[in-house]
Design a protein around this motif. Structure first.
Motif, PDB file in Angstrom:
ATOM      1  N   TYR A  29       0.843  -1.199   0.000  1.00 25.03           N
ATOM      2  CA  TYR A  29       0.000   0.000   0.000  1.00 25.03           C
ATOM      3  C   TYR A  29       0.877   1.249   0.000  1.00 25.03           C
ATOM      4  N   ASP A  30       0.380   2.327  -0.584  1.00 30.35           N
ATOM      5  CA  ASP A  30       1.122   3.568  -0.726  1.00 30.35           C
ATOM      6  C   ASP A  30       1.189   4.311   0.613  1.00 30.35           C
ATOM      7  N   PRO A  31       2.380   4.585   1.144  1.00 32.64           N
ATOM      8  CA  PRO A  31       2.499   5.312   2.415  1.00 32.64           C
ATOM      9  C   PRO A  31       1.842   6.689   2.379  1.00 32.64           C
ATOM     10  N   GLU A  32       1.709   7.289   1.186  1.00 31.98           N
ATOM     11  CA  GLU A  32       1.103   8.618   1.082  1.00 31.98           C
ATOM     12  C   GLU A  32      -0.355   8.614   1.502  1.00 31.98           C
ATOM     13  N   ASN A  33      -0.982   7.435   1.544  1.00 30.82           N
ATOM     14  CA  ASN A  33      -2.399   7.347   1.892  1.00 30.82           C
ATOM     15  C   ASN A  33      -2.634   7.044   3.364  1.00 30.82           C
ATOM     16  N   PHE A  34      -1.567   7.095   4.177  1.00 37.26           N
ATOM     17  CA  PHE A  34      -1.696   6.781   5.597  1.00 37.26           C
ATOM     18  C   PHE A  34      -1.484   8.039   6.437  1.00 37.26           C
ATOM     19  N   GLU A  35      -2.099   8.033   7.611  1.00 38.89           N
ATOM     20  CA  GLU A  35      -1.982   9.145   8.553  1.00 38.89           C
ATOM     21  C   GLU A  35      -1.890   8.577   9.963  1.00 38.89           C
ATOM     22  N   VAL A  36      -1.074   9.201  10.791  1.00 39.73           N
ATOM     23  CA  VAL A  36      -0.974   8.852  12.207  1.00 39.73           C
ATOM     24  C   VAL A  36      -0.909  10.143  13.008  1.00 39.73           C
ATOM     25  N   ALA A  37      -0.955  10.032  14.319  1.00 38.83           N
ATOM     26  CA  ALA A  37      -0.727  11.202  15.155  1.00 38.83           C
ATOM     27  C   ALA A  37       0.741  11.578  15.045  1.00 38.83           C
ATOM     28  N   GLY A  38       1.021  12.774  14.574  1.00 33.60           N
ATOM     29  CA  GLY A  38       2.404  13.179  14.377  1.00 33.60           C
ATOM     30  C   GLY A  38       2.911  12.786  13.001  1.00 33.60           C
ATOM     31  N   GLU A  39       4.208  12.621  12.879  1.00 35.25           N
ATOM     32  CA  GLU A  39       4.827  12.308  11.593  1.00 35.25           C
ATOM     33  C   GLU A  39       4.788  10.811  11.306  1.00 35.25           C
ATOM     34  N   LEU A  40       4.429  10.464  10.080  1.00 35.57           N
ATOM     35  CA  LEU A  40       4.344   9.058   9.683  1.00 35.57           C
ATOM     36  C   LEU A  40       5.743   8.481   9.469  1.00 35.57           C
ATOM     37  N   ASP A  41       6.016   7.338  10.091  1.00 37.62           N
ATOM     38  CA  ASP A  41       7.259   6.598   9.899  1.00 37.62           C
ATOM     39  C   ASP A  41       6.882   5.235   9.334  1.00 37.62           C
ATOM     40  N   ALA A  42       6.856   5.132   8.002  1.00 36.23           N
ATOM     41  CA  ALA A  42       6.386   3.913   7.348  1.00 36.23           C
ATOM     42  C   ALA A  42       7.237   2.698   7.711  1.00 36.23           C
ATOM     43  N   GLU A  43       8.533   2.870   7.810  1.00 38.86           N
ATOM     44  CA  GLU A  43       9.409   1.737   8.114  1.00 38.86           C
ATOM     45  C   GLU A  43       9.159   1.220   9.525  1.00 38.86           C
ATOM     46  N   SER A  44       8.912   2.133  10.449  1.00 44.17           N
ATOM     47  CA  SER A  44       8.610   1.720  11.821  1.00 44.17           C
ATOM     48  C   SER A  44       7.312   0.930  11.875  1.00 44.17           C
ATOM     49  N   LEU A  45       6.310   1.363  11.100  1.00 48.49           N
ATOM     50  CA  LEU A  45       5.049   0.625  11.054  1.00 48.49           C
ATOM     51  C   LEU A  45       5.245  -0.756  10.440  1.00 48.49           C
ATOM     52  N   LYS A  46       6.041  -0.847   9.401  1.00 53.20           N
ATOM     53  CA  LYS A  46       6.292  -2.145   8.762  1.00 53.20           C
ATOM     54  C   LYS A  46       6.914  -3.134   9.741  1.00 53.20           C
TER      55      LYS A  46
END
Length: 237
Positions: free
Chosen positions: A158-175
């Motif tokens: 999935y495209d990281p640009e379509n995700f939102e979290v509280a604060g700054e998105l860290d896609a690698e941390s989520l993975k």
């Protein structure tokens, strides 16, 4: 902290959120919090944003005193609405609150826009805090996810640009948290977030990358039990 109540205000009965006692508690709370919403960071002195009323939220309503000051929190009216999901007086302004609180928001106000948004729409897990959640957007709709499931979708491409979290998105941390998410979504998962998490262990690959995947799912198990029931009825009866 000690403040002398005006005698008539001391005797006057107040309603929740109204009256001299509430007015005094509100002003003390706003001054302590520098006239800043503790959920979204809006500051009343800002000039580039529309004016929002700031309110004092106290978990236990009634006839307040300054003994409640430690438990009071400054919120703008839209953010205050996120804590009163059943109050029709807040219904129209709730949509104006941001979906996520700021990362430094106190736990007592670290909520989504409504209680229902605390449920992951992929695995149905109920999160205590908005800090444990993410959101995926598709076609203008937001789908709330626990962070492990958000990581699972990112790992699935999935495209990281379509995700939102509280604060700054860290896609690698989520993975890196994706292994905590179930491989298969819940039966009631929303369609846009129903993707399988890529199997990681040998057992997961055996179950989900082979024909056994047709068996190890709710529909497959239901069919299996029906078939076993039919055979059992012929065998025993």
């Amino acid at each position: 902290m000690s403040v002398d109540w005006e005698p008539r205000a001391e005797k006057r009965r107040t309603r929740d959120g109204e009256g001299p006692r509430w007015d005094l508690l509100r002003e003390e709370t706003l001054e302590r919090d520098d006239y800043t919403c503790q959920r979204c960071g809006y500051r009343q002195a800002d000039r580039g944003q529309p004016e929002r009323r700031l309110e004092a939220h106290v978990a236990a309503h009634g006839s307040p005193s300054l003994d409640d000051l430690d438990n009071a929190v400054t919120l703008c009216r839209p953010c205050h609405a996120t804590l009163h999901s059943d109050d029709p007086a807040y219904r129209e302004v709730r949509k104006d609150a941001p979906m996520f609180p700021v990362p430094e928001a106190p736990d007592s106000v670290a909520t989504m826009r409504s209680d229902r948004q605390h449920v992951c729409q992929r695995c149905q897990h109920l999160a205590d805090s908005a800090m444990n959640l993410a959101a995926y957007q598709e076609d203008g709709s937001n789908y709330v996810l626990c962070k492990p499931c958000a990581g699972a979708l990112l790992a699935a491409g999935y495209d990281p640009e379509n995700f939102e979290v509280a604060g700054e998105l860290d896609a690698e941390s989520l993975k890196r948290r994706s292994s905590d998410a179930p491989v298969r979504p819940a039966l009631l998962a929303s369609r846009p977030v129903r993707a399988l998490r890529p199997p990681e262990t040998a057992f997961e690959r055996f179950v989900y990358d082979t024909p056994l995947r047709y068996l190890f799912n709710p529909i497959g198990l239901t069919v299996l039990f029906i078939v076993l029931g039919v055979f059992a009825s012929f065998y025993f009866f």
